[in-house]
Design a protein around this motif. Sequence first.
Motif, short mmCIF file in Angstrom:
data_model
loop_
_atom_site.label_atom_id
_atom_site.label_comp_id
_atom_site.label_asym_id
_atom_site.label_seq_id
_atom_site.Cartn_x
_atom_site.Cartn_y
_atom_site.Cartn_z
N GLU A 80 168.98 69.49 -15.51
CA GLU A 80 169.91 70.46 -16.38
C GLU A 80 169.24 71.80 -16.45
O GLU A 80 170.04 72.67 -16.75
N ARG A 83 170.25 73.31 -13.25
CA ARG A 83 171.71 73.43 -13.38
C ARG A 83 172.04 74.86 -14.05
O ARG A 83 172.88 75.62 -13.72
N ARG A 84 171.27 75.10 -15.10
CA ARG A 84 171.45 76.41 -15.84
C ARG A 84 171.01 77.49 -15.23
O ARG A 84 171.84 78.77 -15.14
N GLU A 85 170.00 77.44 -14.41
CA GLU A 85 169.43 78.56 -13.61
C GLU A 85 170.50 78.89 -12.60
O GLU A 85 170.77 79.76 -12.03
N ARG A 87 173.67 78.30 -12.47
CA ARG A 87 175.03 78.94 -13.13
C ARG A 87 174.51 80.26 -13.40
O ARG A 87 175.22 81.10 -13.00
N GLU A 88 173.28 80.82 -13.86
CA GLU A 88 172.82 82.06 -14.20
C GLU A 88 173.16 82.88 -12.67
O GLU A 88 173.38 84.15 -12.80
N GLY A 91 176.99 81.94 -10.63
CA GLY A 91 178.03 81.94 -11.36
C GLY A 91 178.52 80.66 -11.66
O GLY A 91 178.00 79.51 -11.34
N ARG A 92 179.68 80.56 -12.68
CA ARG A 92 180.10 79.28 -13.11
C ARG A 92 180.74 78.65 -12.36
O ARG A 92 181.20 77.39 -12.40
N ARG A 93 181.49 79.23 -11.28
CA ARG A 93 182.59 78.36 -10.46
C ARG A 93 182.08 78.03 -9.32
O ARG A 93 182.78 77.16 -8.92
N LYS A 95 180.43 75.23 -7.36
CA LYS A 95 180.28 73.65 -7.58
C LYS A 95 178.87 73.19 -6.86
O LYS A 95 179.27 73.05 -5.55
N ARG A 133 179.25 83.95 -7.22
CA ARG A 133 179.04 85.25 -7.83
C ARG A 133 177.69 85.34 -8.06
O ARG A 133 177.02 84.80 -9.13
N SER A 135 174.16 86.90 -9.68
CA SER A 135 173.56 87.79 -10.72
C SER A 135 172.90 89.17 -10.33
O SER A 135 172.85 89.49 -9.29
#
Length: 160
Positions: A80, A83-85, A87-88, A91-93, A95, A133, A135
């Motif tokens: 987890e 996973r946070r890293e 997303r950071e 980007g959130r899209r 997968k 996307r 950062s």
Amino acid sequence: MQFFSEKIRRRRVRKENFFNFFSVMNRKNKIPYKLFQVTLKALISRGGKLLILKDRGQAKKWDLPGGRIEEKDLPLPMHEALRRELREELGRRAKISIGKMFYCSKLKTNLGKYSHGLVVMIFLAKYSGGAIRLSREHDAYLWADKESHQKYKFHAHLQE
């Protein structure tokens, strides 16, 4: 841990000065403790190629997606926190499914005039779609094949 937090509180350490206090003494045994950081990286594959990111800034070195564990990650499982890293950084899209840990190593690294220990944990992962996307930490990404990845200059913690 309590002694360490008291020492920081007494000296009113700001976040950017944290590494000024990387050596702390145990009161009973007078043994110096060295601080270390844990960095989680993902070896993300898609069609036989691996995702690598180019750092923004002076170094302009290539790296795997991921980053260092932050205080808010401590109660989370490693997957987890990674996973946070991701997303950071991606980007959130994007997968990405995270698999098992593939590699773990420790080394000494320098941050300016300070050195500290670094534990690097690399997890296998698969990209299954979605837009990437980046950062502000990175200015490029590419999917490198196994033959061409050696021509890119990577950070020291990935050169083993």
